[in-house]
Write a protein that holds these residues in place. Structure first.
Motif: not given
Length: 614
Positions: A506, A498, A510, A581, A496, A577-578
């Motif tokens: 980030l 981000v 978040e 997950t 990923i 959250t990123t």
């Protein structure tokens, strides 16, 4: 002389497989991959004393315990272990001349046969293949095993068809001396190595010294035979006189008082092996005690000292040395010293380990990764780092590579801040009873710092080639990934971007502003708080709180990052959250059984800033 190839069939957890070794070798792999089995297999073939044990093998030495013939018409299952020895000395080539075969290093296999009377090879080298065979003898209702030269086969008529080994000539104890094989097991290493039992390090030293000076066992028995406590101790003398006076009433005995003696041993070699002990004094303290009363760490250091003795007695480069888990009860600096010694003085060292301090002492080309599938098929392969990874970079990251080699999976990140942040989130998920999550330390996940976002894709093929499940995460790079980098990302099970230019962006995006305010209040009193950032005004807006939190996080990056302190202020529902997950998806990949997805907490669920209560 060195072990070049080990071929195993029907031995313990291995149904079949080959392991290629080159010079010093470190065997790595998951638990039950076959590392110990390979070492035990080597001892069956090359060990001087191993075949004297009874039984040599038993039911559980056969793969899935299948040791009996299926019916009267089939042959019983055999354990077969073949070892190919190369780098033979001139003396070994002369002694084993009739049993040598040409070996091709290009193919890692036997080369076409040379002429019968060939002395030199046009190309390649001579090798000596030897084999252990073991089976269940139904007629004797017992197991039998032996070692043999694997080449050539004897003419028919020189052996009985039902003989173990059949057409192969025995590879005897005197032949094995030329191999100089030593094997140290884990846990039992101290007690085993420092005893006088057969095959121990001290027994090896006694044998080598006896070759130079004559039998030490004979000298010891002669010396002990002259000791009679009844002659030197008055109390024992009185007991002897009383016993003699009574026994002579019922048994005819010589007139001499020496008809009864009190001696310290049965005066046999085997009994001496059992009862002799080394007494050792270590500081603090000066009183010597039996070696088996010392600490485990002291025992292993003594083992190291004995190895130096054996190396001196045998001469340089003349020992094939197998050692399992040398790190047990040893501090890191001693682990490194031990490995450096055996690789510097032994002809070949074959080591298994779970310690990064041991693994980092081996070059990648010397590390052999073992894997065993559900059918017991063993495979081995060296570590390949690719052309782009420079030796200097590898040397700088030895410790990280060592930990990755031991892991089930590897998560490649771009920097130290990402490492500590993800671990802090993992701690929070692990502490939450409502979340089904396995911490990286339990799952066997290693976090690898690639150094930059563009470096992350490069490590995908490297760790994938090691048989690892690899994951990659990085910020959005300033320039798009190249086609080659895009290709490398296909090696990741999860990859990923981000979507942020930095991890600080980030986190402040978040994580709720209220959490960031608590964080700023908490860290503002720390001695390492960056004073140039200033304090958050009492009436500051959420945007001002984000800006200050971002600035503080950027000032405190790396291994001393403040990011874990920000994560510590979050409840389960407030974590970014990123990254949550990502970690839960990795958990699903590494979990042995499927787990139900974790539903998000209801919006009205009570929140806590104390992770210990989460």
């Amino acid at each position: 002389m060195r072990v070049r190839r080990v071929s195993i069939s029907n031995f313990r957890g291995i149904s079949s497989g080959n392991v290629l070794l080159d010079s010093h070798s470190l065997l790595v792999g998951g638990n039950a991959a076959g590392k110990s089995t390979v070492c035990e297999a080597l001892e069956l073939v090359l060990g001087l004393e191993r075949l004297y044990r009874r039984p040599v093998i038993d039911e559980y030495d056969f793969h899935r315990t299948h040791y009996r013939a299926a019916d009267d018409s089939t042959e019983p299952t055999e354990v077969r272990i073949e070892v190919v020895l190369t780098d033979l000395s001139e003396e070994a080539r002369r002694r084993f001349r009739g049993h040598l075969r040409p070996w091709s290093s290009d193919n890692n296999d036997f080369a076409p046969p040379a002429a019968e009377d060939a002395v030199d090879l046009v190309e390649g080298e001579w090798c000596l293949p030897v084999v252990f065979l073991g089976r269940f003898n139904a007629a004797d209702d017992d197991f039998e095993g032996g070692t043999f030269f694997a080449h050539p086969r004897r003419p028919e008529g020189d052996y009985a068809e039902d003989d173990l080994g059949g057409a192969l000539s025995p590879f005897r104890r005197d032949d094995k001396r030329y191999c100089g094989f030593l094997y140290l097991r884990p846990n039992r290493t101290g007690n085993r190595a420092l005893s006088f039992g057969r095959g121990s390090l001290i027994d090896t030293i006694v044998r080598l010294e006896s070759d130079r000076t004559g039998s030490l066992w004979t000298s010891a028995l002669d010396a002990l035979g002259e000791i009679d406590l009844a002659e030197s101790t008055s109390a024992f003398s009185e007991i002897r006189a009383a016993v003699l006076s009574r026994v002579r009433n019922f048994l005819s005995m010589p007139a001499s008082d020496s008809a009864i003696g009190v001696r310290p041993s049965d005066l046999t070699r085997e009994h001496l092996r059992e009862v002799l002990r080394m007494f050792i004094a270590t500081q603090p303290g000066t009183y010597p005690v039996p070696f088996n009363r010392l600490s485990t760490g002291a025992l292993n250091v003594l083992v190291f000292a004995l190895l130096t003795y054996i190396a001196d007695l045998r001469g340089p480069d003349s020992v094939i040395f197998a050692m399992e888990e040398p790190e047990i009860a040893l501090p890191p600096h001693t682990q490194r010293r031990l490995v450096d010694f055996v690789t510097g003085t032994m002809g070949q060292a074959i080591v298994t380990s779970h310690s990064p301090y041991v693994i980092e002492r081996f070059d990648p080309s010397q590390i052999v990764v073992l894997k065993r599938d559900d059918d017991g098929v063993l495979t081995s392969k060296p570590i390949e780092l690719g052309n782009e990874l420079k030796p200097k970079r590898y040397r700088q990251e030895r410790r990280q590579f060592a930990e990755a080699v031991l892991a089930r999976g590897v998560l490649v990140v771009e920097g130290a801040t990402e490492v500590v942040t993800l671990l802090a989130i993992a701690d929070a998920l692990d502490a939450d009873p409502a979340t089904t999550y396995q911490h990286p330390d339990v799952a066997g996940l290693s976090l690898f710092n690639a150094g930059s976002d563009t470096n992350v894709p490069h490590y995908g093929p490297i760790f994938s080639a090691m048989g690892k499940t690899v994951f990659g995460v990085h910020d959005t790079p300033n320039t798009p990934l190249t086609p080659e980098q895009d290709t490398n990302t296909q090696s990741f099970a999860i990859h990923i971007d981000v979507g942020y230019p930095g991890i600080e962006d980030l986190l402040v995006t978040e994580i709720p502003p209220a959490v960031q305010r608590n964080f700023l209040t908490s860290v503002s009193t720390r001695s390492d708080y960056p004073a140039q950032c200033g304090q958050l005004p009492e009436q500051a807006s959420d945007e001002q709180a984000r800006d200050l939190a971002r600035e503080v996080l950027k000032k405190r990056k790396g291994t001393e990052s403040f990011a874990p302190l920000l994560i510590a202020e979050c409840s389960r529902g407030e974590l970014p959250t990123t990254l949550v997950t990502l970690l839960l998806d990795i958990h699903q990949h590494l979990s042995p059984l499927p787990h139900a997805e974790n539903p998000p907490p209801p919006e009205d669920a009570p929140q806590s800033n104390d992770l210990g209560d989460a």
